[in-house]
Design a protein around this motif. Structure first.
Motif, PDB file in Angstrom:
ATOM      1  N   GLN A 179       0.828  -1.205   0.000  1.00 50.95           N
ATOM      2  CA  GLN A 179       0.000   0.000   0.000  1.00 50.95           C
ATOM      3  C   GLN A 179       0.861   1.252   0.000  1.00 50.95           C
ATOM      4  OE1 GLN A 179      -0.783  -2.409   2.421  1.00 50.95           O
ATOM      5  NE2 GLN A 179      -2.418  -3.293   1.210  1.00 50.95           N
ATOM      6  N   GLN A 180       0.375   2.238  -0.722  1.00 50.74           N
ATOM      7  CA  GLN A 180       1.052   3.527  -0.777  1.00 50.74           C
ATOM      8  C   GLN A 180       0.436   4.468   0.244  1.00 50.74           C
ATOM      9  OE1 GLN A 180       0.661   4.950  -4.731  1.00 50.74           O
ATOM     10  NE2 GLN A 180       1.852   3.304  -5.637  1.00 50.74           N
ATOM     11  N   ASP A 181       1.163   5.546   0.524  1.00 50.18           N
ATOM     12  CA  ASP A 181       0.625   6.576   1.420  1.00 50.18           C
ATOM     13  C   ASP A 181      -0.497   7.318   0.702  1.00 50.18           C
ATOM     14  OD1 ASP A 181       2.484   5.945   3.357  1.00 50.18           O
ATOM     15  OD2 ASP A 181       3.930   7.411   2.623  1.00 50.18           O
ATOM     16  N   PRO A 182      -1.450   7.846   1.463  1.00 53.62           N
ATOM     17  CA  PRO A 182      -2.519   8.630   0.830  1.00 53.62           C
ATOM     18  C   PRO A 182      -1.940   9.854   0.122  1.00 53.62           C
ATOM     19  CG  PRO A 182      -2.991   8.248   3.151  1.00 53.62           C
ATOM     20  CD  PRO A 182      -1.623   7.740   2.898  1.00 53.62           C
ATOM     21  N   PRO A 183      -2.570  10.297  -0.953  1.00 59.21           N
ATOM     22  CA  PRO A 183      -2.033  11.455  -1.680  1.00 59.21           C
ATOM     23  C   PRO A 183      -2.200  12.735  -0.880  1.00 59.21           C
ATOM     24  CG  PRO A 183      -4.145  10.825  -2.576  1.00 59.21           C
ATOM     25  CD  PRO A 183      -3.782   9.773  -1.578  1.00 59.21           C
ATOM     26  N   LYS A 184      -1.287  13.674  -1.109  1.00 56.98           N
ATOM     27  CA  LYS A 184      -1.371  14.975  -0.455  1.00 56.98           C
ATOM     28  C   LYS A 184      -2.196  15.905  -1.338  1.00 56.98           C
ATOM     29  CE  LYS A 184       2.807  14.469   2.084  1.00 56.98           C
ATOM     30  NZ  LYS A 184       4.046  14.995   2.539  1.00 56.98           N
ATOM     31  N   PRO A 185      -3.034  16.721  -0.733  1.00 52.97           N
ATOM     32  CA  PRO A 185      -3.861  17.627  -1.537  1.00 52.97           C
ATOM     33  C   PRO A 185      -3.022  18.713  -2.212  1.00 52.97           C
ATOM     34  CG  PRO A 185      -4.224  17.993   0.809  1.00 52.97           C
ATOM     35  CD  PRO A 185      -3.311  16.827   0.689  1.00 52.97           C
ATOM     36  N   VAL A 186      -3.562  19.256  -3.274  1.00 49.45           N
ATOM     37  CA  VAL A 186      -2.921  20.364  -3.960  1.00 49.45           C
ATOM     38  C   VAL A 186      -2.850  21.537  -2.983  1.00 49.45           C
ATOM     39  CG1 VAL A 186      -3.192  22.032  -5.841  1.00 49.45           C
ATOM     40  CG2 VAL A 186      -3.745  19.629  -6.219  1.00 49.45           C
ATOM     41  N   PRO A 187      -1.688  22.150  -2.823  1.00 50.53           N
ATOM     42  CA  PRO A 187      -1.600  23.275  -1.887  1.00 50.53           C
ATOM     43  C   PRO A 187      -2.475  24.440  -2.329  1.00 50.53           C
ATOM     44  CG  PRO A 187       0.580  22.624  -2.688  1.00 50.53           C
ATOM     45  CD  PRO A 187      -0.427  21.829  -3.439  1.00 50.53           C
ATOM     46  N   ARG A 188      -3.244  24.965  -1.398  1.00 50.13           N
ATOM     47  CA  ARG A 188      -4.095  26.125  -1.659  1.00 50.13           C
ATOM     48  C   ARG A 188      -3.390  27.366  -1.120  1.00 50.13           C
ATOM     49  NH1 ARG A 188      -6.474  21.484  -2.583  1.00 50.13           N
ATOM     50  NH2 ARG A 188      -8.606  21.512  -3.319  1.00 50.13           N
ATOM     51  N   PRO A 189      -3.781  28.534  -1.590  1.00 53.41           N
ATOM     52  CA  PRO A 189      -3.178  29.757  -1.070  1.00 53.41           C
ATOM     53  C   PRO A 189      -3.407  29.893   0.432  1.00 53.41           C
ATOM     54  CG  PRO A 189      -4.481  30.244  -3.014  1.00 53.41           C
ATOM     55  CD  PRO A 189      -4.735  28.815  -2.668  1.00 53.41           C
ATOM     56  N   GLY A 190      -2.328  30.148   1.142  1.00 55.42           N
ATOM     57  CA  GLY A 190      -2.420  30.331   2.585  1.00 55.42           C
ATOM     58  C   GLY A 190      -2.342  29.055   3.386  1.00 55.42           C
ATOM     59  N   ASP A 191      -2.427  27.889   2.771  1.00 56.16           N
ATOM     60  CA  ASP A 191      -2.411  26.627   3.513  1.00 56.16           C
ATOM     61  C   ASP A 191      -1.014  26.232   3.980  1.00 56.16           C
ATOM     62  OD1 ASP A 191      -5.087  26.302   3.343  1.00 56.16           O
ATOM     63  OD2 ASP A 191      -5.039  24.750   1.813  1.00 56.16           O
ATOM     64  N   ALA A 192       0.001  26.519   3.194  1.00 55.81           N
ATOM     65  CA  ALA A 192       1.343  26.020   3.488  1.00 55.81           C
ATOM     66  C   ALA A 192       1.911  26.611   4.771  1.00 55.81           C
ATOM     67  CB  ALA A 192       2.277  26.323   2.326  1.00 55.81           C
ATOM     68  N   SER A 193       1.580  27.833   5.091  1.00 55.42           N
ATOM     69  CA  SER A 193       2.188  28.472   6.249  1.00 55.42           C
ATOM     70  C   SER A 193       1.413  28.255   7.538  1.00 55.42           C
ATOM     71  CB  SER A 193       2.321  29.973   5.991  1.00 55.42           C
ATOM     72  OG  SER A 193       1.046  30.536   5.818  1.00 55.42           O
ATOM     73  N   SER A 194       0.188  27.771   7.444  1.00 56.26           N
ATOM     74  CA  SER A 194      -0.607  27.649   8.673  1.00 56.26           C
ATOM     75  C   SER A 194      -0.341  26.322   9.363  1.00 56.26           C
ATOM     76  CB  SER A 194      -2.096  27.794   8.365  1.00 56.26           C
ATOM     77  OG  SER A 194      -2.552  26.658   7.689  1.00 56.26           O
ATOM     78  N   ASP A 195      -0.197  26.386  10.674  1.00 57.44           N
ATOM     79  CA  ASP A 195       0.015  25.174  11.467  1.00 57.44           C
ATOM     80  C   ASP A 195      -1.245  24.328  11.523  1.00 57.44           C
ATOM     81  OD1 ASP A 195       2.632  25.882  12.017  1.00 57.44           O
ATOM     82  OD2 ASP A 195       2.084  26.968  13.841  1.00 57.44           O
ATOM     83  N   ALA A 196      -2.409  24.971  11.494  1.00 59.62           N
ATOM     84  CA  ALA A 196      -3.667  24.231  11.562  1.00 59.62           C
ATOM     85  C   ALA A 196      -3.831  23.333  10.339  1.00 59.62           C
ATOM     86  CB  ALA A 196      -4.841  25.198  11.661  1.00 59.62           C
ATOM     87  N   ALA A 197      -3.416  23.809   9.179  1.00 60.19           N
ATOM     88  CA  ALA A 197      -3.526  22.998   7.963  1.00 60.19           C
ATOM     89  C   ALA A 197      -2.596  21.797   8.031  1.00 60.19           C
ATOM     90  CB  ALA A 197      -3.203  23.837   6.737  1.00 60.19           C
ATOM     91  N   GLN A 198      -1.399  21.984   8.581  1.00 59.34           N
ATOM     92  CA  GLN A 198      -0.473  20.860   8.701  1.00 59.34           C
ATOM     93  C   GLN A 198      -0.970  19.842   9.721  1.00 59.34           C
ATOM     94  OE1 GLN A 198       3.232  22.771   9.571  1.00 59.34           O
ATOM     95  NE2 GLN A 198       3.532  23.460   7.468  1.00 59.34           N
ATOM     96  N   GLU A 199      -1.578  20.320  10.809  1.00 57.43           N
ATOM     97  CA  GLU A 199      -2.145  19.400  11.798  1.00 57.43           C
ATOM     98  C   GLU A 199      -3.327  18.633  11.220  1.00 57.43           C
ATOM     99  OE1 GLU A 199      -3.125  21.450  15.367  1.00 57.43           O
ATOM    100  OE2 GLU A 199      -1.090  22.211  15.637  1.00 57.43           O
ATOM    101  N   ALA A 200      -4.157  19.315  10.437  1.00 56.38           N
ATOM    102  CA  ALA A 200      -5.303  18.651   9.815  1.00 56.38           C
ATOM    103  C   ALA A 200      -4.838  17.588   8.837  1.00 56.38           C
ATOM    104  CB  ALA A 200      -6.184  19.671   9.108  1.00 56.38           C
ATOM    105  N   GLU A 201      -3.759  17.871   8.099  1.00 53.11           N
ATOM    106  CA  GLU A 201      -3.218  16.887   7.154  1.00 53.11           C
ATOM    107  C   GLU A 201      -2.689  15.674   7.905  1.00 53.11           C
ATOM    108  OE1 GLU A 201       0.585  16.663   4.224  1.00 53.11           O
ATOM    109  OE2 GLU A 201      -0.641  18.459   4.058  1.00 53.11           O
ATOM    110  N   ALA A 202      -2.019  15.896   9.033  1.00 51.76           N
ATOM    111  CA  ALA A 202      -1.511  14.787   9.834  1.00 51.76           C
ATOM    112  C   ALA A 202      -2.666  13.960  10.392  1.00 51.76           C
ATOM    113  CB  ALA A 202      -0.630  15.310  10.959  1.00 51.76           C
ATOM    114  N   ASP A 203      -3.732  14.617  10.846  1.00 50.94           N
ATOM    115  CA  ASP A 203      -4.896  13.899  11.354  1.00 50.94           C
ATOM    116  C   ASP A 203      -5.575  13.098  10.254  1.00 50.94           C
ATOM    117  OD1 ASP A 203      -4.452  14.900  13.858  1.00 50.94           O
ATOM    118  OD2 ASP A 203      -5.972  16.491  13.690  1.00 50.94           O
ATOM    119  N   ALA A 204      -5.660  13.666   9.055  1.00 49.92           N
ATOM    120  CA  ALA A 204      -6.313  12.980   7.938  1.00 49.92           C
ATOM    121  C   ALA A 204      -5.538  11.731   7.542  1.00 49.92           C
ATOM    122  CB  ALA A 204      -6.460  13.917   6.752  1.00 49.92           C
ATOM    123  N   SER A 205      -4.208  11.823   7.516  1.00 49.82           N
ATOM    124  CA  SER A 205      -3.430  10.648   7.132  1.00 49.82           C
ATOM    125  C   SER A 205      -3.446   9.593   8.235  1.00 49.82           C
ATOM    126  CB  SER A 205      -1.996  11.046   6.783  1.00 49.82           C
ATOM    127  OG  SER A 205      -1.338  11.562   7.923  1.00 49.82           O
TER     128      SER A 205
END
Length: 94
Positions: free
Chosen positions: A54-80
């Motif tokens: 099995q492969q890792d789940p795909p990462k979403p296309v970065p949206r404007p403002g998502d890369a710098s926010s800690d909340a977006a990175q935490e949400a990505e970690a929770d989703a995976s």
């Protein structure tokens, strides 16, 4: 009143909205389509592969403002962390 009717790509709009001013509704919809297609392909591959392949789940296309926010990175970690197991995907597709 005059500022209301400036184009979305104007310098004023970029200074107020930042990177998000460069993204139109079509750009956001296209990013959503790419994300859903990537997840669909990942689910199909996971359901039809062996347990160790099995492969890792795909990462979403970065949206404007998502890369710098800690909340977006935490949400990505929770989703995976809560991604469905391959057996669950196989059961879903029956």
């Amino acid at each position: 009143m005059l500022l209301k009717h400036l184009p979305a790509e104007s310098a004023v709009s970029r200074s107020v909205h930042g990177e998000a001013a460069d993204w139109s509704v079509s750009d956001h919809l296209l990013a959503a389509v790419v994300d859903h297609l990537a997840v669909s392909n990942w689910m199909f591959a996971s359901a039809n592969s062996e347990e160790g392949d099995q492969q890792d789940p795909p990462k979403p296309v970065p949206r404007p403002g998502d890369a710098s926010s800690d909340a977006a990175q935490e949400a990505e970690a929770d989703a995976s962390a809560s991604a469905p197991a391959p057996q669950e995907i196989a059961r879903f597709f029956g």
